[in-house]
Design a protein around this motif. Structure first.
Motif, mmCIF file in Angstrom:
data_model
loop_
_atom_site.group_PDB
_atom_site.id
_atom_site.type_symbol
_atom_site.label_atom_id
_atom_site.label_comp_id
_atom_site.label_asym_id
_atom_site.label_seq_id
_atom_site.Cartn_x
_atom_site.Cartn_y
_atom_site.Cartn_z
ATOM 1 N N GLY A 137 0.798 -1.219 0.000
ATOM 2 C CA GLY A 137 0.000 0.000 0.000
ATOM 3 C C GLY A 137 0.829 1.267 0.000
ATOM 4 N N ASN A 138 0.247 2.312 0.518
ATOM 5 C CA ASN A 138 0.855 3.635 0.615
ATOM 6 C C ASN A 138 0.746 4.123 2.042
ATOM 7 N N PRO A 139 1.587 5.045 2.469
ATOM 8 C CA PRO A 139 2.607 5.776 1.722
ATOM 9 C C PRO A 139 3.857 4.926 1.477
ATOM 10 N N VAL A 140 4.737 5.434 0.631
ATOM 11 C CA VAL A 140 6.001 4.771 0.339
ATOM 12 C C VAL A 140 7.116 5.757 0.652
ATOM 13 N N ALA A 141 8.192 5.231 1.245
ATOM 14 C CA ALA A 141 9.350 6.067 1.593
ATOM 15 C C ALA A 141 10.507 5.754 0.651
ATOM 16 N N PHE A 142 11.224 6.783 0.260
ATOM 17 C CA PHE A 142 12.392 6.664 -0.618
ATOM 18 C C PHE A 142 13.570 7.384 0.018
ATOM 19 N N SER A 143 14.750 6.806 -0.114
ATOM 20 C CA SER A 143 15.957 7.528 0.281
ATOM 21 C C SER A 143 16.357 8.431 -0.891
ATOM 22 N N ALA A 144 17.254 9.360 -0.635
ATOM 23 C CA ALA A 144 17.710 10.288 -1.672
ATOM 24 C C ALA A 144 18.452 9.564 -2.796
ATOM 25 N N TYR A 145 18.846 8.333 -2.566
ATOM 26 C CA TYR A 145 19.508 7.534 -3.608
ATOM 27 C C TYR A 145 18.682 7.534 -4.897
ATOM 28 N N HIS A 146 17.387 7.529 -4.780
ATOM 29 C CA HIS A 146 16.499 7.446 -5.948
ATOM 30 C C HIS A 146 16.089 8.814 -6.502
ATOM 31 N N LEU A 147 16.739 9.897 -6.075
ATOM 32 C CA LEU A 147 16.409 11.235 -6.573
ATOM 33 C C LEU A 147 16.357 11.303 -8.100
ATOM 34 N N PRO A 148 17.372 10.832 -8.840
ATOM 35 C CA PRO A 148 17.307 10.952 -10.301
ATOM 36 C C PRO A 148 16.101 10.231 -10.907
ATOM 37 N N LEU A 149 15.769 9.059 -10.394
ATOM 38 C CA LEU A 149 14.618 8.322 -10.922
ATOM 39 C C LEU A 149 13.309 9.026 -10.593
ATOM 40 N N LEU A 150 13.208 9.574 -9.391
ATOM 41 C CA LEU A 150 11.988 10.290 -8.996
ATOM 42 C C LEU A 150 11.778 11.531 -9.859
ATOM 43 N N LEU A 151 12.865 12.231 -10.164
ATOM 44 C CA LEU A 151 12.754 13.435 -10.989
ATOM 45 C C LEU A 151 12.406 13.112 -12.444
ATOM 46 N N ALA A 152 12.674 11.893 -12.873
ATOM 47 C CA ALA A 152 12.437 11.500 -14.269
ATOM 48 C C ALA A 152 11.048 10.903 -14.503
ATOM 49 N N GLY A 158 2.712 7.506 -10.945
ATOM 50 C CA GLY A 158 3.511 7.893 -9.787
ATOM 51 C C GLY A 158 4.845 7.162 -9.824
ATOM 52 N N ALA A 159 5.262 6.644 -8.688
ATOM 53 C CA ALA A 159 6.559 5.970 -8.590
ATOM 54 C C ALA A 159 6.439 4.459 -8.751
ATOM 55 N N ARG A 160 5.315 3.979 -9.242
ATOM 56 C CA ARG A 160 5.074 2.537 -9.360
ATOM 57 C C ARG A 160 6.176 1.826 -10.155
ATOM 58 N N ALA A 161 6.670 2.447 -11.234
ATOM 59 C CA ALA A 161 7.710 1.813 -12.049
ATOM 60 C C ALA A 161 8.995 1.612 -11.251
ATOM 61 N N ILE A 162 9.310 2.546 -10.383
ATOM 62 C CA ILE A 162 10.512 2.410 -9.549
ATOM 63 C C ILE A 162 10.339 1.238 -8.592
ATOM 64 N N LEU A 163 9.153 1.108 -8.022
ATOM 65 C CA LEU A 163 8.889 0.007 -7.092
ATOM 66 C C LEU A 163 8.989 -1.349 -7.791
ATOM 67 N N LYS A 164 8.609 -1.396 -9.052
ATOM 68 C CA LYS A 164 8.650 -2.663 -9.789
ATOM 69 C C LYS A 164 10.074 -3.072 -10.168
ATOM 70 N N SER A 165 10.952 -2.093 -10.334
ATOM 71 C CA SER A 165 12.281 -2.403 -10.869
ATOM 72 C C SER A 165 13.418 -2.288 -9.852
ATOM 73 N N HIS A 166 13.115 -2.008 -8.604
ATOM 74 C CA HIS A 166 14.153 -1.857 -7.577
ATOM 75 C C HIS A 166 13.752 -2.592 -6.300
ATOM 76 N N ALA A 167 14.746 -2.906 -5.505
ATOM 77 C CA ALA A 167 14.498 -3.610 -4.240
ATOM 78 C C ALA A 167 13.656 -2.733 -3.314
ATOM 79 N N VAL A 168 12.636 -3.357 -2.736
ATOM 80 C CA VAL A 168 11.749 -2.656 -1.816
ATOM 81 C C VAL A 168 11.771 -3.390 -0.482
ATOM 82 N N SER A 169 12.027 -2.651 0.594
ATOM 83 C CA SER A 169 11.913 -3.225 1.935
ATOM 84 C C SER A 169 10.455 -3.147 2.335
#
Length: 188
Positions: A137-152, A158-169
């Motif tokens: 569910g939501n909300p989702v937390a991101f570290s600054a590591y993903h800044l470039p992906l979030l800006l793109a 939303g950020a669903r594509a990032i969640l699908k392609s990166h490790a999620v705790s």
């Protein structure tokens, strides 16, 4: 580490009222609280800085969130999709160490759930998402590591594509609020 809260409140809520007359974010919940106010208060209880993104012309939502203590930014491109609102917020807060990204129409997420997500990022995770009864569910937390992906980001996912392609705790929670939003009159 200080994460910044982002409250996305720029949608049109067309499923709630296709005519666009009633703003779902300004509707009253069963407990008497206004939808977007409840969402903001829960996030403000956890984070010292919360940036709320509203659509152009939504002065009532903007004023309400400002009175509650949110910084408010207007997204002129909100109709392009959720990504436009999210990139507006990320661009404005790109010096943050991370973000907790919540939705204005999810007023039932408990502050302790948000604290658990923030703590997961503080312990070194790059993405933290809540899971209730097997559903992410939501909300989702991101570290600054993903800044470039979030800006793109682009579009309405939303950020669903990032969640699908990166490790999620995944943070297992006993909080139905993470999967409960306000999309129809019955959801109130």
């Amino acid at each position: 580490m200080a994460l910044t809260g982002i409250l996305l409140a720029a949608g049109r809520g067309r499923r709630f009222d296709p005519s666009g007359v009633q703003n779902k974010l300004l509707q009253t919940l069963a407990d008497g609280e206004i939808v977007v106010a409840a969402s903001a208060k829960n996030m403000l209880a956890v984070l010292p800085r919360v940036l709320a993104v509203v659509r152009e012309g939504d002065d009532r939502v903007a004023a309400l969130l400002g009175r509650l203590g949110c910084e408010v930014r207007v997204c002129a491109d909100a109709d392009l999709g959720m990504a436009a609102s999210l990139t507006t917020a990320i661009e404005f807060t790109k010096g943050a160490e991370g973000w907790l990204i919540g939705l204005g129409d999810m007023p039932h997420v408990r502050p302790d759930t948000m604290r658990a997500l923030v703590a997961t990022i503080e312990r070194g995770a790059r993405i933290a998402a809540p899971v209730f009864e097997g559903r992410r569910g939501n909300p989702v937390a991101f570290s600054a590591y993903h800044l470039p992906l979030l800006l793109a980001l682009e579009g309405d996912q939303g950020a669903r594509a990032i969640l699908k392609s990166h490790a999620v705790s995944e943070v297992v929670v006993d909080d139905e609020g993470v999967v409960r939003d306000i999309d129809t009159q019955q959801d109130l």
